[in-house]
Enzyme design. Sequence first.
Site, PDB file in Angstrom:
ATOM      1  N   SER A   1       0.853  -1.185   0.000  1.00 61.67           N
ATOM      2  CA  SER A   1       0.000   0.000   0.000  1.00 61.67           C
ATOM      3  C   SER A   1       0.887   1.232   0.000  1.00 61.67           C
ATOM      4  CB  SER A   1      -0.916  -0.009   1.224  1.00 61.67           C
ATOM      5  OG  SER A   1      -1.842   1.053   1.194  1.00 61.67           O
ATOM      6  N   LEU A   2       0.266   2.381  -0.251  1.00 56.49           N
ATOM      7  CA  LEU A   2       1.007   3.639  -0.157  1.00 56.49           C
ATOM      8  C   LEU A   2       1.417   3.896   1.286  1.00 56.49           C
ATOM      9  CD1 LEU A   2       2.036   6.365  -1.244  1.00 56.49           C
ATOM     10  CD2 LEU A   2      -0.316   7.221  -1.095  1.00 56.49           C
TER      11      LEU A   2
ATOM     12  N   LEU B   1       0.008   3.140   5.758  1.00 59.82           N
ATOM     13  CA  LEU B   1      -0.918   2.645   6.771  1.00 59.82           C
ATOM     14  C   LEU B   1      -1.264   3.810   7.680  1.00 59.82           C
ATOM     15  CD1 LEU B   1      -2.284   0.266   8.422  1.00 59.82           C
ATOM     16  CD2 LEU B   1      -0.120   0.142   9.685  1.00 59.82           C
ATOM     17  N   GLY B   2      -2.550   4.072   7.848  1.00 59.23           N
ATOM     18  CA  GLY B   2      -2.973   5.187   8.687  1.00 59.23           C
ATOM     19  C   GLY B   2      -2.712   4.936  10.163  1.00 59.23           C
ATOM     20  N   ILE B   3      -3.071   5.911  10.989  1.00 58.95           N
ATOM     21  CA  ILE B   3      -2.716   5.845  12.415  1.00 58.95           C
ATOM     22  C   ILE B   3      -3.944   5.887  13.324  1.00 58.95           C
ATOM     23  CG2 ILE B   3      -0.426   6.841  12.053  1.00 58.95           C
ATOM     24  CD1 ILE B   3      -1.568   9.553  12.904  1.00 58.95           C
ATOM     25  N   GLY B   4      -5.126   5.660  12.778  1.00 55.85           N
ATOM     26  CA  GLY B   4      -6.353   5.726  13.559  1.00 55.85           C
ATOM     27  C   GLY B   4      -6.748   4.392  14.168  1.00 55.85           C
TER      28      GLY B   4
ATOM     29  N   HIS C   1       3.022   2.948  -5.128  1.00 61.44           N
ATOM     30  CA  HIS C   1       1.575   3.173  -5.196  1.00 61.44           C
ATOM     31  C   HIS C   1       0.773   1.889  -5.386  1.00 61.44           C
ATOM     32  CE1 HIS C   1      -2.055   5.510  -6.797  1.00 61.44           C
ATOM     33  NE2 HIS C   1      -1.741   6.114  -5.667  1.00 61.44           N
TER      34      HIS C   1
ATOM     35  N   LYS D   1      -1.313  -1.387  -4.672  1.00 62.92           N
ATOM     36  CA  LYS D   1      -2.222  -1.800  -3.601  1.00 62.92           C
ATOM     37  C   LYS D   1      -2.642  -3.245  -3.850  1.00 62.92           C
ATOM     38  CE  LYS D   1      -2.356   2.793  -3.695  1.00 62.92           C
ATOM     39  NZ  LYS D   1      -3.490   3.658  -3.660  1.00 62.92           N
TER      40      LYS D   1
ATOM     41  N   ASP E   1      -2.719 -16.105   2.188  1.00 60.46           N
ATOM     42  CA  ASP E   1      -2.538 -17.460   1.675  1.00 60.46           C
ATOM     43  C   ASP E   1      -2.702 -17.449   0.153  1.00 60.46           C
ATOM     44  OD1 ASP E   1      -1.961 -18.370   4.213  1.00 60.46           O
ATOM     45  OD2 ASP E   1      -4.002 -19.043   4.626  1.00 60.46           O
TER      46      ASP E   1
END
Length: 556
Positions: free
Chosen positions: A125-126, A128-131, A220, A222, A227
Amino acid sequence: MAAAAAAAAGPVFWRRLLGLLPGRPGLAALLGRLSDRLGRNPDRRRRRSPWLLLAPLLSPAVPVVTSPPCCLCAEGVHRFQWIRNLVPEFGVSSSHVRVLSSPAEFFELMKGQIKVAKRRVVMASLYLGIGPLEQELVDCLESTLEKSLQAKFPSGLRVSILLDFTRGSRGRKNSRTMLLPLLQRFPEQVRVSLFHTPNLRGLLRLLIPERFNETIGLQHIKVYLFDNNVILSGANLSDSYFTNRQDRYVFLQDCPEIADFFTELVDAVGDVSLQLQGDDTVQMVEGMVHPYKGDRAAYCRAANKRVMDVINSARMRQQMLHAQTFHSDPLLTQEDAAAAGDRRPAPDTWIYPLIQMKPFEIQIDEIVTETLLTEAERGAKVYLTTGYFNLTQAYMDLVLGTRAEYQILLASPEVNGFFGAKGVAGAIPAAYVHIERQFYSEVCSLGQQERVQLQEYWRRDWTFHAKGLWLYLAGSSLPCLTLIGSPNFGYRSVHRDLEAQIAIVTESRALQQQLHQEQEQLYRRAGVVSSATFEQPSRQVKLWVKMVTPLIKNFF
């Protein structure tokens, strides 16, 4: 007048001309781009000549298929088999392909897949968010890793995460700090790779502020893999992509060869990326050239070889598998043939991974996309969508100069991801409006309003990030091909970033219906763009934005 007409029609002319010659389909796109450069008018603001409309008269030839056509494939699918000259072709049953429709469905599926993973979890992924929702994903990973250690027979679960270095390192709390606990607790099972573009180096790297350094180039891609199950999407690992940011997603179930390919691809990019350590430092894999401290050319050569080895070896494997499965030894008994058929039923759907990494001189996605647009015939319909409408010159020339009908879906300013942003970024939606208006004006000047139509997506309290296309052949009410993944069809996607998407070609009516419903669901929330659209007060673009847009459009 004649000179102007030749310059205007040049890009499409050369694609058509080269299409008449034998050879790789990518040559048409390559010569077309060369023609773009040679035939550029010094006065870029001058309108294209209506002579561009003569370009479709030069009918293209279907690109040569060097591999023998499969007698089991439907004739309607034959026209796309040239793609396997460039990338591996994965034949699957359409029952293994499911189109997702919402961010919530995407999020819940990922969590569920992580919880039952036994062998591998691969996530590219570009950032990983922090929420809290992102923390849920990390917690799922931690729980699954813990269970793998406590099992009576340890499963050897491995987790590999690939993110962009600049975006993933922004701020004190960031993607890196979110993943550090996993690295510290499971150092033998978890790998976190941070790709750093080789184009951001030296004085440029020192001078560009943290918030803008990602404009030079990004990781960029995604892809989310568990598995033998794979999700291809344009969505990042961030809370809005799990709640109210519309994207596209396709779930490939029990597709081991496809899962192996994307595992190897992410490993290859990971090998040329910085490796996150448990103390939040980074280091390169031993023996690998550094992306911004080492020699740029040497780094790019090494990266090209690593990625192309994955693509070419997978292509050869799939050709051998196809031959063994469907073109077996005639001396086999009927019982042997029947048993082989039971193990691997004839596919009705074909998956082609399309990779674009221009910094490494890999431009497969660009070649395939341009060829598909070139080959779109009169009566065919192309539904093309992008969250950021900023088509390359080559793509614009093909849309304007070929014969298919186009329905182009883009974000209205209010659902643009930059809407309401602070500082200079807040003007980006206005820049997209300016680009959209210029393109619309060009469509009108060529009298193409009936054939090329723009539509704007709008949904209250949502943003729009969907990208890809659906191709409907002439006379068909259902699509036979879709492109889905990370590219936005813009300059960045083609020239700056690392991108991956898949072409899905299917003769299955059930899967075609899924894709058609996906397209209809997105376009149902759109309004047709007309000249009145740009007369609205919200569409008035400030002069400074108009002046700056040509200078910065290649960076967003």
